[in-house]
Design a protein around this motif. Structure first.
Motif, mmCIF file in Angstrom:
data_model
loop_
_atom_site.group_PDB
_atom_site.id
_atom_site.type_symbol
_atom_site.label_atom_id
_atom_site.label_comp_id
_atom_site.label_asym_id
_atom_site.label_seq_id
_atom_site.Cartn_x
_atom_site.Cartn_y
_atom_site.Cartn_z
ATOM 1 N N ALA A 107 0.834 -1.205 0.000
ATOM 2 C CA ALA A 107 0.000 0.000 0.000
ATOM 3 C C ALA A 107 0.868 1.254 0.000
ATOM 4 C CB ALA A 107 -0.930 -0.002 1.211
ATOM 5 N N ASP A 108 1.912 1.261 0.806
ATOM 6 C CA ASP A 108 2.809 2.412 0.850
ATOM 7 C C ASP A 108 3.467 2.660 -0.500
ATOM 8 O OD1 ASP A 108 2.176 2.863 3.510
ATOM 9 O OD2 ASP A 108 4.021 1.937 4.282
ATOM 10 N N SER A 109 3.884 1.595 -1.172
ATOM 11 C CA SER A 109 4.495 1.726 -2.504
ATOM 12 C C SER A 109 3.492 2.276 -3.510
ATOM 13 C CB SER A 109 5.011 0.378 -2.993
ATOM 14 O OG SER A 109 6.088 -0.054 -2.219
ATOM 15 N N ALA A 110 2.280 1.772 -3.454
ATOM 16 C CA ALA A 110 1.243 2.246 -4.374
ATOM 17 C C ALA A 110 0.926 3.718 -4.121
ATOM 18 C CB ALA A 110 -0.012 1.390 -4.235
ATOM 19 N N LYS A 111 0.804 4.090 -2.853
ATOM 20 C CA LYS A 111 0.516 5.490 -2.519
ATOM 21 C C LYS A 111 1.657 6.398 -2.967
ATOM 22 C CE LYS A 111 -0.904 4.266 1.727
ATOM 23 N NZ LYS A 111 -1.371 4.370 3.125
ATOM 24 N N ALA A 112 2.898 5.941 -2.810
ATOM 25 C CA ALA A 112 4.056 6.727 -3.244
ATOM 26 C C ALA A 112 4.056 6.935 -4.757
ATOM 27 C CB ALA A 112 5.356 6.046 -2.803
ATOM 28 N N ALA A 113 3.440 5.988 -5.479
ATOM 29 C CA ALA A 113 3.351 6.089 -6.941
ATOM 30 C C ALA A 113 2.122 6.897 -7.378
ATOM 31 C CB ALA A 113 3.303 4.692 -7.551
ATOM 32 N N GLY A 114 1.362 7.415 -6.401
ATOM 33 C CA GLY A 114 0.226 8.257 -6.744
ATOM 34 C C GLY A 114 -1.115 7.555 -6.789
#
Length: 70
Positions: A16-23
């Motif tokens: 989830a953190d990676s996805a959020k960092a990607a916008g």
């Protein structure tokens, strides 16, 4: 539930953190009373992106709200 829920939680949070960092905006629906709302809110893109639902009978209307950005 996965055999090792601790590992599953860590992996879900990292993804989830990676996805959020990607916008990516993440909405989370917690179904039933046996959910960890505090944890699920960390997965969502914010507290306003977490939707608690009493049961599966209410799920459809909640998903419609999310789809319609209500």
């Amino acid at each position: 539930r996965p055999m090792n829920s601790t590992i599953a939680r860590v992996q879900a949070k990292a993804a989830a953190d990676s996805a959020k960092a990607a916008g990516v905006t993440i909405y989370v629906v917690g179904v039933g009373s046996d959910v960890d709302a505090t944890y699920l809110k960390t997965i969502a893109s914010g507290d306003d992106h977490y939707y608690p639902v009493a049961g599966y009978a209410s799920l459809s209307s909640t998903l419609e709200q999310i789809a319609n950005c209500n």
